[in-house]
Design a protein around this motif. Structure first.
Motif, PDB file in Angstrom:
ATOM      1  N   MET A  88      -3.844  -0.166  -2.852  1.00  0.00           N
ATOM      2  CA  MET A  88      -4.355   1.052  -2.231  1.00  0.00           C
ATOM      3  C   MET A  88      -5.086   0.664  -0.950  1.00  0.00           C
ATOM      4  O   MET A  88      -5.673  -0.418  -0.862  1.00  0.00           O
ATOM      5  N   TYR A  89      -5.035   1.551   0.050  1.00  0.00           N
ATOM      6  CA  TYR A  89      -5.851   1.328   1.241  1.00  0.00           C
ATOM      7  C   TYR A  89      -7.327   1.355   0.848  1.00  0.00           C
ATOM      8  O   TYR A  89      -7.763   2.216   0.084  1.00  0.00           O
ATOM      9  N   ARG A  90      -8.109   0.433   1.403  1.00  0.00           N
ATOM     10  CA  ARG A  90      -9.535   0.387   1.111  1.00  0.00           C
ATOM     11  C   ARG A  90     -10.398   0.774   2.307  1.00  0.00           C
ATOM     12  O   ARG A  90     -11.457   1.375   2.127  1.00  0.00           O
ATOM     13  N   ILE A 113      -6.192   6.570   5.524  1.00  0.00           N
ATOM     14  CA  ILE A 113      -4.791   6.983   5.488  1.00  0.00           C
ATOM     15  C   ILE A 113      -4.561   7.848   4.253  1.00  0.00           C
ATOM     16  O   ILE A 113      -5.087   7.558   3.178  1.00  0.00           O
ATOM     17  N   LYS A 114      -3.772   8.896   4.410  1.00  0.00           N
ATOM     18  CA  LYS A 114      -3.372   9.665   3.240  1.00  0.00           C
ATOM     19  C   LYS A 114      -2.419   8.808   2.417  1.00  0.00           C
ATOM     20  O   LYS A 114      -1.416   8.316   2.929  1.00  0.00           O
ATOM     21  N   GLN A 115      -2.749   8.627   1.143  1.00  0.00           N
ATOM     22  CA  GLN A 115      -1.953   7.729   0.323  1.00  0.00           C
ATOM     23  C   GLN A 115      -1.662   8.331  -1.039  1.00  0.00           C
ATOM     24  O   GLN A 115      -2.361   9.241  -1.500  1.00  0.00           O
ATOM     25  N   VAL A 116      -0.623   7.806  -1.661  1.00  0.00           N
ATOM     26  CA  VAL A 116      -0.232   8.260  -2.988  1.00  0.00           C
ATOM     27  C   VAL A 116      -1.235   7.721  -3.991  1.00  0.00           C
ATOM     28  O   VAL A 116      -1.499   6.515  -4.034  1.00  0.00           O
ATOM     29  N   CYS A 117      -1.812   8.587  -4.787  1.00  0.00           N
ATOM     30  CA  CYS A 117      -2.791   8.163  -5.787  1.00  0.00           C
ATOM     31  C   CYS A 117      -2.072   7.764  -7.061  1.00  0.00           C
ATOM     32  O   CYS A 117      -1.193   8.480  -7.547  1.00  0.00           O
ATOM     33  N   SER A 118      -2.443   6.605  -7.588  1.00  0.00           N
ATOM     34  CA  SER A 118      -1.801   6.115  -8.810  1.00  0.00           C
ATOM     35  C   SER A 118      -2.424   6.753 -10.036  1.00  0.00           C
ATOM     36  O   SER A 118      -3.482   7.345  -9.979  1.00  0.00           O
ATOM     37  N   VAL A 147       0.857  -1.188   0.000  1.00  0.00           N
ATOM     38  CA  VAL A 147       0.000   0.000   0.000  1.00  0.00           C
ATOM     39  C   VAL A 147       0.893   1.238   0.000  1.00  0.00           C
ATOM     40  O   VAL A 147       2.037   1.177   0.453  1.00  0.00           O
ATOM     41  N   PRO A 148       0.384   2.391  -0.501  1.00  0.00           N
ATOM     42  CA  PRO A 148       1.252   3.556  -0.712  1.00  0.00           C
ATOM     43  C   PRO A 148       0.966   4.757   0.197  1.00  0.00           C
ATOM     44  O   PRO A 148       0.439   5.777  -0.249  1.00  0.00           O
ATOM     45  N   PRO A 149       1.300   4.690   1.483  1.00  0.00           N
ATOM     46  CA  PRO A 149       1.098   5.877   2.322  1.00  0.00           C
ATOM     47  C   PRO A 149       1.985   7.029   1.859  1.00  0.00           C
ATOM     48  O   PRO A 149       3.090   6.801   1.350  1.00  0.00           O
ATOM     49  N   VAL A 150       1.496   8.249   2.022  1.00  0.00           N
ATOM     50  CA  VAL A 150       2.325   9.403   1.680  1.00  0.00           C
ATOM     51  C   VAL A 150       3.464   9.511   2.688  1.00  0.00           C
ATOM     52  O   VAL A 150       3.451   8.889   3.754  1.00  0.00           O
ATOM     53  N   HIS A 151       4.443  10.338   2.362  1.00  0.00           N
ATOM     54  CA  HIS A 151       5.645  10.431   3.192  1.00  0.00           C
ATOM     55  C   HIS A 151       5.321  10.801   4.637  1.00  0.00           C
ATOM     56  O   HIS A 151       5.951  10.300   5.578  1.00  0.00           O
ATOM     57  N   GLY A 152       4.330  11.648   4.827  1.00  0.00           N
ATOM     58  CA  GLY A 152       3.973  12.080   6.171  1.00  0.00           C
ATOM     59  C   GLY A 152       3.380  10.987   7.040  1.00  0.00           C
ATOM     60  O   GLY A 152       3.276  11.146   8.260  1.00  0.00           O
ATOM     61  N   GLU A 153       2.985   9.866   6.433  1.00  0.00           N
ATOM     62  CA  GLU A 153       2.421   8.737   7.176  1.00  0.00           C
ATOM     63  C   GLU A 153       3.485   7.701   7.545  1.00  0.00           C
ATOM     64  O   GLU A 153       3.163   6.666   8.118  1.00  0.00           O
ATOM     65  N   ILE A 154       4.741   7.979   7.202  1.00  0.00           N
ATOM     66  CA  ILE A 154       5.827   7.023   7.413  1.00  0.00           C
ATOM     67  C   ILE A 154       6.707   7.489   8.567  1.00  0.00           C
ATOM     68  O   ILE A 154       7.056   8.665   8.660  1.00  0.00           O
ATOM     69  N   VAL A 155       7.064   6.569   9.451  1.00  0.00           N
ATOM     70  CA  VAL A 155       7.923   6.869  10.598  1.00  0.00           C
ATOM     71  C   VAL A 155       9.319   6.322  10.322  1.00  0.00           C
ATOM     72  O   VAL A 155       9.481   5.135  10.025  1.00  0.00           O
ATOM     73  N   ALA A 156      10.313   7.168  10.425  1.00  0.00           N
ATOM     74  CA  ALA A 156      11.690   6.759  10.141  1.00  0.00           C
ATOM     75  C   ALA A 156      12.240   5.864  11.245  1.00  0.00           C
ATOM     76  O   ALA A 156      12.052   6.126  12.436  1.00  0.00           O
ATOM     77  N   GLY A 157      12.903   4.783  10.838  1.00  0.00           N
ATOM     78  CA  GLY A 157      13.651   3.960  11.778  1.00  0.00           C
ATOM     79  C   GLY A 157      12.831   3.076  12.690  1.00  0.00           C
ATOM     80  O   GLY A 157      13.327   2.638  13.731  1.00  0.00           O
ATOM     81  N   ALA A 158      11.595   2.772  12.316  1.00  0.00           N
ATOM     82  CA  ALA A 158      10.742   1.924  13.153  1.00  0.00           C
ATOM     83  C   ALA A 158      10.778   0.478  12.636  1.00  0.00           C
ATOM     84  O   ALA A 158      11.670   0.084  11.884  1.00  0.00           O
ATOM     85  N   ILE A 159       9.783  -0.311  13.018  1.00  0.00           N
ATOM     86  CA  ILE A 159       9.768  -1.733  12.671  1.00  0.00           C
ATOM     87  C   ILE A 159       9.511  -1.918  11.177  1.00  0.00           C
ATOM     88  O   ILE A 159       8.646  -1.271  10.593  1.00  0.00           O
ATOM     89  N   ALA A 160      10.270  -2.832  10.573  1.00  0.00           N
ATOM     90  CA  ALA A 160      10.196  -3.070   9.133  1.00  0.00           C
ATOM     91  C   ALA A 160       9.201  -4.174   8.805  1.00  0.00           C
ATOM     92  O   ALA A 160       9.030  -5.133   9.562  1.00  0.00           O
ATOM     93  N   ARG A 161       8.582  -4.049   7.642  1.00  0.00           N
ATOM     94  CA  ARG A 161       7.555  -5.004   7.234  1.00  0.00           C
ATOM     95  C   ARG A 161       8.108  -6.417   7.050  1.00  0.00           C
ATOM     96  O   ARG A 161       7.408  -7.391   7.312  1.00  0.00           O
ATOM     97  N   ASN A 162       9.355  -6.549   6.599  1.00  0.00           N
ATOM     98  CA  ASN A 162       9.910  -7.895   6.429  1.00  0.00           C
ATOM     99  C   ASN A 162      10.005  -8.645   7.751  1.00  0.00           C
ATOM    100  O   ASN A 162       9.871  -9.872   7.787  1.00  0.00           O
ATOM    101  N   GLY A 202       3.106   1.250   6.343  1.00  0.00           N
ATOM    102  CA  GLY A 202       1.934   0.387   6.371  1.00  0.00           C
ATOM    103  C   GLY A 202       1.992  -0.739   5.362  1.00  0.00           C
ATOM    104  O   GLY A 202       2.825  -0.764   4.454  1.00  0.00           O
ATOM    105  N   HIS A 203       1.058  -1.680   5.532  1.00  0.00           N
ATOM    106  CA  HIS A 203       0.993  -2.833   4.646  1.00  0.00           C
ATOM    107  C   HIS A 203      -0.420  -3.403   4.702  1.00  0.00           C
ATOM    108  O   HIS A 203      -1.220  -3.041   5.575  1.00  0.00           O
ATOM    109  N   SER A 204      -0.720  -4.311   3.768  1.00  0.00           N
ATOM    110  CA  SER A 204      -2.004  -5.010   3.757  1.00  0.00           C
ATOM    111  C   SER A 204      -1.743  -6.506   3.864  1.00  0.00           C
ATOM    112  O   SER A 204      -0.964  -7.063   3.084  1.00  0.00           O
ATOM    113  N   TYR A 205      -2.397  -7.140   4.836  1.00  0.00           N
ATOM    114  CA  TYR A 205      -2.204  -8.564   5.113  1.00  0.00           C
ATOM    115  C   TYR A 205      -3.512  -9.313   4.901  1.00  0.00           C
ATOM    116  O   TYR A 205      -4.559  -8.903   5.415  1.00  0.00           O
TER     117      TYR A 205
END
Length: 285
Positions: free
Chosen positions: A274-276, A280-285, A193-208, A235-238
């Protein structure tokens, strides 16, 4: 999606059996697929042209240090597994770190050096249906072209033999940022999923690391807890499946411990990139 294939063209499957700890599992996988991992690292243009140049800058140093500290502290066994993969394959640990943290690093590379749209193809999609006659999760696995010929399946059993998992794995990365299942009846697929930059926290837990932890889930509720409790960076979708109870749920996550859950039913539920249902503010394709 490409694979590490033998003469028959079949996907290469490695059963690591019982390994005494994460490092031993990582070393076993690294040794078994060393050639494939080294090939991926030499051909991955995102790694070569974006991640490695950025890693040599002063801006990258605190970000990489924070990612390493956060993820090794919360998931020491999986961090050891990552280190073991580097040691077993003979690939520098920095390279293994960068491909495993790529989604948490790319948003912070200065835009003049990195066109973020280049990552748009690193996506997947799913259709989920649960009715009296069927319970289906149909998954389309898409990824960067660098992964063509650079994937494999890892199987492993816990040291005490009480559980095991099977995971489709990108070369050099933790199992699995794609899809997998375990002997507890828990399975999952993933959608970007594509959150905008402002929705991302630097240096936190990674999705992998979160998806690696899913392979150890004991139940659907436990899987949801493993997804929703970490303080994630991106963020991610599971798509989670409980094979025994025939339940399928979609969980969307975002930084700040935000998440939303939707259970699949008779009406087909489609999820792509995309978030459904999480606002969340997300990048529009």
């Amino acid at each position: 999606m490409g694979s590490a294939a033998g003469a028959t063209g079949e996907l290469d499957v490695f059963d690591a059996g019982r390994c005494c700890g994460g490092y031993a599992l990582g070393v076993a996988v690294g040794r078994r697929f060393g050639e494939v991992i080294r090939s991926r690292m030499s051909r991955d243009l995102v790694l070569r042209q974006q991640l490695l140049p950025f890693a040599s800058t002063a801006q990258a140093e605190p970000l990489l240090a924070a990612l390493r500290a956060a993820n090794s502290a919360r998931y020491p066994q999986y961090w050891d597994e990552l280190v073991g993969t580097a040691d077993g394959s003979g690939v520098p640990l920095l390279h293994i770190m960068l491909v495993n943290f790529r989604k948490e690093i790319l948003p912070f590379i200065p835009k003049e050096d990195h066109d973020r749209e280049e990552e748009a193809d690193d996506d997947c999609s799913d259709v989920l249906v649960v009715s009296e006659s069927m319970a289906i999760a149909a998954h389309n696995e898409d990824a960067n072209v660098a992964l063509l010929g650079h994937t494999y399946v890892v199987k492993a059993t816990s040291p005490d033999g009480s559980s095991s998992f099977t995971a489709y794995t990108y070369a050099g990365e933790l199992p699995s940022c794609a899809f997998g299942f375990n002997s507890n009846g828990v399975a999952f697929t993933l959608d970007s999923v594509p959150p905008v930059h402002g929705e991302i926290v630097a240096g936190a837990i990674a999705r992998n690391f979160v998806s690696r932890d899913l392979l150890e889930a004991r139940s659907l509720d436990d899987a949801m807890h493993r997804i929703c409790s970490p303080d994630i960076s991106v963020g991610h979708s599971y798509n989670l499946m409980d094979v025994r109870s025939r339940r399928i749920v979609n969980v969307e996550t975002a930084s700040g411990n935000r998440f939303a859950v939707r259970e699949a039913g008779v009406a087909p539920f489609f999820h792509a990139n995309m978030y459904r249902h999480l606002q969340i503010k997300q990048v529009c394709s």
